[in-house]
Design a protein around this motif. Structure first.
Motif, PDB file in Angstrom:
ATOM      1  N   GLN A 196      -1.122   0.221   3.176  1.00  0.00           N
ATOM      2  CA  GLN A 196       0.030  -0.082   3.694  1.00  0.00           C
ATOM      3  C   GLN A 196       0.392   0.345   5.148  1.00  0.00           C
ATOM      4  OE1 GLN A 196       3.023   2.562   1.369  1.00  0.00           O
ATOM      5  NE2 GLN A 196       2.278   1.775  -0.576  1.00  0.00           N
ATOM      6  N   ARG A 232      -2.894   4.656  -3.229  1.00  0.00           N
ATOM      7  CA  ARG A 232      -3.021   4.536  -1.816  1.00  0.00           C
ATOM      8  C   ARG A 232      -4.024   5.521  -1.052  1.00  0.00           C
ATOM      9  NH1 ARG A 232       1.275   5.624   2.836  1.00  0.00           N
ATOM     10  NH2 ARG A 232       0.260   4.598   4.497  1.00  0.00           N
ATOM     11  N   PRO A 265       3.145  -3.074   1.519  1.00  0.00           N
ATOM     12  CA  PRO A 265       1.690  -3.248   1.151  1.00  0.00           C
ATOM     13  C   PRO A 265       1.252  -4.469   2.137  1.00  0.00           C
ATOM     14  CG  PRO A 265       3.093  -4.334  -0.248  1.00  0.00           C
ATOM     15  CD  PRO A 265       3.970  -3.569   0.632  1.00  0.00           C
TER      16      PRO A 265
END
Ligand code: HEM
Length: 327
Positions: free
Chosen positions: A206, A64, A245
């Protein structure tokens, strides 16, 4: 043809006129700094290797983080150009961008940029701007997550100030319509096509429940299975910070799944689904959904274009030694 010295005096004349007439939008384009992919070829030949290796470690540890750095670049460039203003901590003399609505408790990646800067400073003192580091790091993030790569024009300078109100005014919100998204990008010289391509970054990373709650509970153009899935971790009240997500099939892959999701009414934010809702971007979304290469090419081009946004003429700049504070 203008000679070098007359070109220089022309630039000075334009600069003076800009300052006198206070027409920043016109001056922006005319006085844009000339960036070059070779800018550090002599002064810091290893900079790209250093950025890539720190980013590779960060993304290996937490995929991420790649997404977060890509977003950091967008949020830097949209507020007075790509000048690392977003990295400045608040001081007694200004309230910076970190705590603006779109950034507070949301933008991540500051520590990775600090880690890169520390290594770059050790290799080439007071040479490489924080703004260039962010531009390179975001390019590498895209590629490390499986997306395209491109050459990054370099030579940006860092701002000596930052503005929370400018961040609030310039960063589009998740409730935006396609018309207001288009005008927010147009205000930066970016086309609707650039906007639709750049939004494809929402194929990674996200978002928090508070930004997509109304979409999954109240909107008619949402896939029912998708809405139910997201409602599982985003209750009607509470859980504002719960994460989901953007792309639940391949959340860490920089691919064209974002557009397939939109076609399937699985866009997470209202602003995402606006790009495929019977409006002007539908045809392009459909093309990108079926043509990964076209998306990758357009995305890379649009990142270079967005990366060419520079601070308005007359803005004092420098190469910061610590990305969080002015020298
Ligand atoms: C078109 C207008 C856009 C809007 C309204 C928008 C809005 C948002 C919102 C609300 C989030 C979630 C923030 C949170 O939950 O704290 C987000 C995340 C993200 N945005 Fe955008 N965005 C836009 C365009 C872009 C662009 C142009 C890029 C990059 C080129 C980008 C890259 C990202 C990424 C990668 C994330 C995930 C970050 C992470 O997981 O840390 N966005 N965006």
């Amino acid at each position: 043809m203008m000679g070098a010295s007359s070109a220089r005096s022309f630039t000075v004349v334009v600069a003076v006129l800009c300052l006198l007439l206070l027409l920043p939008s016109h001056c922006h384009a005319k006085l844009s700094v000339k960036l070059s992919t070779k800018f550090y070829a002599k002064s810091c030949p290893n900079v790209e290797r250093i950025v890539r290796s720190v980013m590779a470690q960060a993304v290996a540890k937490e995929p991420r983080m790649g997404a977060s750095v890509i977003r950091l670049f967008f949020h830097d460039c949209f507020v007075n150009g790509c000048d690392a203003s977003i990295l400045l901590d608040d001081t007694p003399t200004f309230t910076g961008e970190k705590n603006a609505g779109a950034n507070a408790n949301s933008v991540r990646g500051y520590e990775v940029i600090d880690a890169i800067k520390a290594q770059v400073e050790a290799a080439c003192k007071a040479t490489v701007s924080c703004a260039d580091i962010v531009a390179l790091a975001s390019r590498d993030a895209v590629n490390l997550l499986g997306g395209p790569t491109w050459n990054v024009p370099l030579g940006r300078k860092d701002s000596r100030t930052a503005s929370q109100s400018a961040a609030n005014a310039n960063l589009p919100g998740p409730g935006s319509s396609v018309a207001s998204l288009t005008s927010a990008f147009a205000a930066k010289g970016l086309s609707a096509r650039d906007m639709t391509a750049l939004s494809g970054a929402h194929t990674v990373g996200q978002a928090r429940c508070l930004f997509f709650r109304s979409r999954i509970y109240t909107e008619p153009n949402v896939n029912a299975t998708f809405a139910a899935l997201r409602q599982g971790t985003c209750p009607q009240s509470g859980g504002d910070g719960n994460l989901a997500p953007f792309d639940d099939q391949t959340p860490d892959a920089f691919d064209n799944a974002y557009y397939r999701n939109l076609v399937a009414q699985r866009g997470l934010l209202h602003s995402d689904q606006e790009l495929f809702n019977g409006g002007p971007q539908d045809a392009l979304v459909r093309k990108y959904s079926g043509n990964a290469r076209m998306f990758a090419n357009d995305f890379a081009k649009a990142m270079v274009k967005m990366g060419g946004l520079v601070p308005a003429a007359g803005t004092p700049t420098e190469v910061r030694l610590n990305c969080r504070k002015v020298n």
